[in-house]
Motif scaffolding. Structure first.
Motif, PDB file in Angstrom:
ATOM      1  N   SER A  28       0.607  -1.193   0.385  1.00  0.00           N
ATOM      2  CA  SER A  28      -0.156   0.179   0.202  1.00  0.00           C
ATOM      3  C   SER A  28       0.462   1.263   0.021  1.00  0.00           C
ATOM      4  O   SER A  28       0.404   2.556  -0.543  1.00  0.00           O
ATOM      5  N   GLU A  29       1.957   1.288   0.323  1.00  0.00           N
ATOM      6  CA  GLU A  29       2.578   2.385   0.420  1.00  0.00           C
ATOM      7  C   GLU A  29       3.274   2.537  -1.034  1.00  0.00           C
ATOM      8  O   GLU A  29       3.250   4.186  -0.946  1.00  0.00           O
ATOM      9  N   GLU A  30       3.824   1.604  -1.848  1.00  0.00           N
ATOM     10  CA  GLU A  30       3.870   1.856  -2.955  1.00  0.00           C
ATOM     11  C   GLU A  30       2.666   2.588  -4.285  1.00  0.00           C
ATOM     12  O   GLU A  30       2.948   3.470  -4.807  1.00  0.00           O
ATOM     13  N   MET A  31       1.913   1.444  -3.842  1.00  0.00           N
ATOM     14  CA  MET A  31       0.716   2.323  -4.104  1.00  0.00           C
ATOM     15  C   MET A  31       0.329   4.003  -3.776  1.00  0.00           C
ATOM     16  O   MET A  31      -0.049   4.667  -4.964  1.00  0.00           O
ATOM     17  N   THR A  32       0.661   4.017  -2.357  1.00  0.00           N
ATOM     18  CA  THR A  32      -0.141   5.762  -2.358  1.00  0.00           C
ATOM     19  C   THR A  32       1.372   6.288  -3.438  1.00  0.00           C
ATOM     20  O   THR A  32       0.524   7.376  -3.680  1.00  0.00           O
ATOM     21  N   ARG A  33       2.502   5.749  -3.082  1.00  0.00           N
ATOM     22  CA  ARG A  33       3.541   6.816  -3.642  1.00  0.00           C
ATOM     23  C   ARG A  33       2.995   6.767  -5.042  1.00  0.00           C
ATOM     24  O   ARG A  33       3.229   8.293  -5.705  1.00  0.00           O
TER      25      ARG A  33
END
Length: 169
Positions: A28-33
């Motif tokens: 989810s962190e990569e998705m947000t970025r």
């Protein structure tokens, strides 16, 4: 004149959506970025974005960080996953406007989270999200879920060009 964009169903912070919708992210962190970068690559500070629901599964602080990192004047139409928090919560999170109901835009376009009932005799177009990778047939529906648009807000002019014959624009 500022540009207008449409998008829906980011599901920020919802790690399971990556598997549910086969999103190309490791977490989810990569998705947000990546989704934040894609938004800001096309949306300028003076542009307007209609987000058609299911924005974030995160708490107030993290949601506020994401909203403030995104360019533009942001209008949220509450989606099924947003409604439990209420209009005030989303305004406090940083959205400029929040609607609990569909919006009629340009006198011809219904902006909603879930697809609305339309038949071939109705002279309107429903711009919606909610159904992610699925798509309704015909020109009366435009699904702006992130999965259809490479996780990038869609210029309203692109949508309009697809559904309104050029002599009517």
């Amino acid at each position: 004149m500022a540009n207008v964009f449409m998008i829906s169903d980011h599901h920020f912070g919802h790690k399971h959506i990556i598997d549910f919708e086969s999103r190309p992210f490791t977490g989810s962190e990569e998705m947000t970025r990546v989704m934040t970068e894609k938004w800001n690559a096309v949306v300028g500070k003076d542009d307007q974005v209609f987000h058609l629901g299911d924005f974030s599964f995160l708490n107030m602080e993290k949601t506020k960080q994401i909203v403030s990192a995104l360019n533009g004047y942001k209008v949220l139409i509450l989606g099924n996953h947003d409604r439990g928090r209420g209009r005030r919560w989303w305004l406090d999170a940083g959205f400029d406007e929040v609607s609990e109901y569909p919006i009629v835009y340009g006198g011809f376009f219904f902006l909603s989270h879930e697809p609305m009932y339309m038949n071939k005799h109705m002279p309107y177009v429903n711009i919606h999200g909610h159904i992610h990778g699925q798509k309704y047939e015909g020109t009366q529906y435009v699904n702006v879920s992130v999965e259809h648009w490479d996780y990038t807000p869609v210029p309203f002019d692109t949508i309009k060009a697809r559904v309104v014959p050029s002599e009517e624009q």
